[in-house]
Design a protein around this motif. Structure first.
Motif, short mmCIF file in Angstrom:
data_model
loop_
_atom_site.label_atom_id
_atom_site.label_comp_id
_atom_site.label_asym_id
_atom_site.label_seq_id
_atom_site.Cartn_x
_atom_site.Cartn_y
_atom_site.Cartn_z
N HIS A 141 38.65 60.75 26.36
CA HIS A 141 37.80 61.40 27.37
C HIS A 141 38.04 60.84 28.78
CE1 HIS A 141 36.06 62.95 23.81
NE2 HIS A 141 35.52 61.80 23.45
N CYS A 142 38.23 59.49 28.88
CA CYS A 142 38.36 58.92 30.23
C CYS A 142 39.66 58.11 30.39
CB CYS A 142 37.15 58.04 30.54
SG CYS A 142 37.11 56.55 29.55
N CYS A 183 31.78 54.76 28.18
CA CYS A 183 32.53 55.98 28.50
C CYS A 183 31.69 56.91 29.38
CB CYS A 183 32.92 56.69 27.19
SG CYS A 183 34.06 58.03 27.50
N PRO A 184 32.24 57.42 30.49
CA PRO A 184 31.47 58.32 31.35
C PRO A 184 31.10 59.63 30.64
CG PRO A 184 33.58 57.71 32.37
CD PRO A 184 33.59 57.12 31.01
N CYS A 238 41.06 55.95 25.46
CA CYS A 238 39.96 56.90 25.20
C CYS A 238 40.41 58.31 25.56
CB CYS A 238 38.75 56.49 26.03
SG CYS A 238 37.42 57.68 26.01
ZN LIG Z 1 36.01 56.86 27.50
#
Ligand SMILES: [Zn+2]
Length: 479
Positions: free
Chosen positions: A416-417, A432-433, A414
């Motif tokens: 983003h994280c 996903c945070p 991912c």
């Molecule tokens: Zn994520």
């Protein structure tokens, strides 16, 4: 298609609606134009046409090649070309049979529609056309008697002066003016036109949400109203009210007839007379008008703004609305082509949803995702939303798998994280945070579903459109 692809470049800024309009008018119009010739296509040729539309849908929606076609059609709001061709064929046939009944081709089509339709496409366009009309359940509409002129109607020679003096609005776009100004202007015209020995009529037509229609006129203390046949359009109801006023003026020997109506389309139609539809209604209006004119009467048609508080117009409006709920039809009128077009469009829309549901029942994961995520409602973003954000939002609605999922490779972590997941889209929405604001609070509420496919429903119910747009802008979904 090359032009559509060029227009879809991000640097040009064309929105989905611009691309869709371009496709409908520049590309699909070719199919519309040749619909009658395309009725006998063999399945492979027909399929190659569908491929063109599927490609166009992918370009318009910014979706990859592996997106399921039924999802693309639902999201783009376009039926398959086969259904579109069927719709066009019925409309062309209707126009021929109703408005040109004396042509040999109209007689042939009517004759074929009385027979049992052919099961498979043949090398005979007329038989194929009859089969399509049967298939869409429109044969009954086409087998009615043609829309004939009013008895006694005779076309005026072109050198005759016009029957009506028509006064339209003073501005090109009257609806954009202030109601108080419109009201003032309307009242001053009403006062100027009302000379002694004038019969003044305020007319209005109304169609209610259940399809019942009414028409009325108000003249001094007199109010006359009629309930019209079910399915009549608002335009026909307005014309019926004008006809009612002219008929009343004719029977009561009026010499100066002033008709105030709030229907601009009726006035335009009467100004530029043509008999392509509503033949009975229009010729009846012309017959009564010419009888009045031959007796030396002046007929003035005046456009009045509607719903701005002018008393006569409000009274006529109320009477026409009330007439919609009369127990019996007092003014039988055949619904115009617009009624059939609405019915056919609704049928095509229903059939498209049925096509999609078939994929859902057959267990297609992306079709099920789409059905749950959208409930078959169209996306209605604010007009200023940039196209790239809509493409990202559609990624969530269409639910197609990522490229690495398709080729069976290890998915990228991912962005983003940095977490790794075999189902990147589900990770994005569920774990996903970066996208916490999309999920219900407390987060445990999601646990009750137990099935990942229910996830878009949870997100849809919890995140309003502005939050979704904000999230996909700041944290793009995985591709
Ligand atoms: Zn994520």
């Amino acid at each position: 298609m090359a032009a559509l692809r060029y227009l879809s470049r991000r640097s040009l800024g064309a929105s989905f609606f611009v691309l869709r309009t371009f496709y409908i008018h520049a590309i699909r119009s070719l199919v519309d134009y040749s619909a009658i010739c395309l009725t006998g296509l063999t399945p492979p040729v027909s399929q190659s046409l569908e491929v063109i539309q599927n490609d166009a849908l992918r370009v318009m929606l910014g979706a990859p090649r592996w997106t399921r076609v039924v999802n693309l059609r639902m999201e783009g709001g376009l039926p398959s070309l086969a259904r579109r061709i069927a719709l066009r064929v019925v409309l062309i046939t209707l126009q021929l049979v109703q408005c040109r009944p004396h042509l040999p081709v109209s007689a042939l089509l009517k004759q074929l529609m009385c027979r049992q339709p052919a099961q498979a496409p043949q090398r005979d366009w007329a038989r194929n056309t009859a089969a399509i009309v049967h298939g869409l359940g429109a044969a009954e509409n086409l087998s009615q008697d043609p829309d004939s002129p009013f008895p006694g109607y005779a076309e005026s020679p072109p050198w005759d002066p016009p029957l009506f003096h028509i006064f339209g609005p003073s501005e090109a776009k009257p609806r954009s003016s202030f109601p108080a100004l419109l009201c003032q202007e309307g009242l001053s015209r009403v006062a100027t036109l009302a000379l002694p020995d004038s019969a003044v009529y305020f007319t209005d037509g109304s169609v209610s949400s259940d399809g019942s229609a009414g028409a009325a006129f108000v003249s001094d203390q007199l109010v006359e109203s009629w309930r019209l046949s079910q399915g009549v359009s608002a335009f026909q109801a307005e014309l019926a009210a004008i006809l009612g006023a002219l008929r009343h003026a004719h029977h009561h020997h009026r010499h100066r007839v002033i008709i105030h109506t709030d229907s601009l389309s009726s006035l335009q139609r009467l100004r530029f007379f043509s008999l392509r539809d509503n033949i009975f209604l229009l010729t009846a209006i012309y017959t009564f008008a010419s009888l009045l004119v031959r007796r030396g009467a002046d007929i003035i048609l005046h456009w009045l703004p509607g719903h701005v508080g002018i008393r006569g117009n409000e009274l006529a409006d109320g009477a026409a609305r009330a007439a919609c709920s009369l127990p019996d039809i007092t003014f039988p009128l055949r619904p115009g082509p617009s009624h059939l077009i609405c019915t056919l469009n609704a049928t095509i829309g229903r059939q498209s949803i049925e096509d999609h549901r078939l994929w859902v029942t057959e267990g297609s994961r992306s079709a099920t995702w789409y059905a749950i995520a959208t409930s078959y409602s169209l996306l209605s973003p604010p007009p200023s939303t940039p196209n790239y954000l809509l493409v990202r939002l559609r990624r969530l609605r269409l639910g197609f798998p990522g490229y690495r999922q398709i080729i069976g490779a290890e998915p990228d972590p991912c962005t983003h994280c940095l977490a790794s997941s075999m189902e990147p889209l589900i990770h994005y929405l569920l774990h996903c945070p970066a996208t916490t604001m999309l999920r219900p609070q407390p987060a445990t509420a999601l646990a009750r579903s137990g099935d990942d496919l229910w996830m878009p429903l949870e997100v849809k119910e919890c995140a309003p459109l502005n939050i979704l747009l904000q999230t996909v802008r700041d944290y793009p979904p995985p591709q």
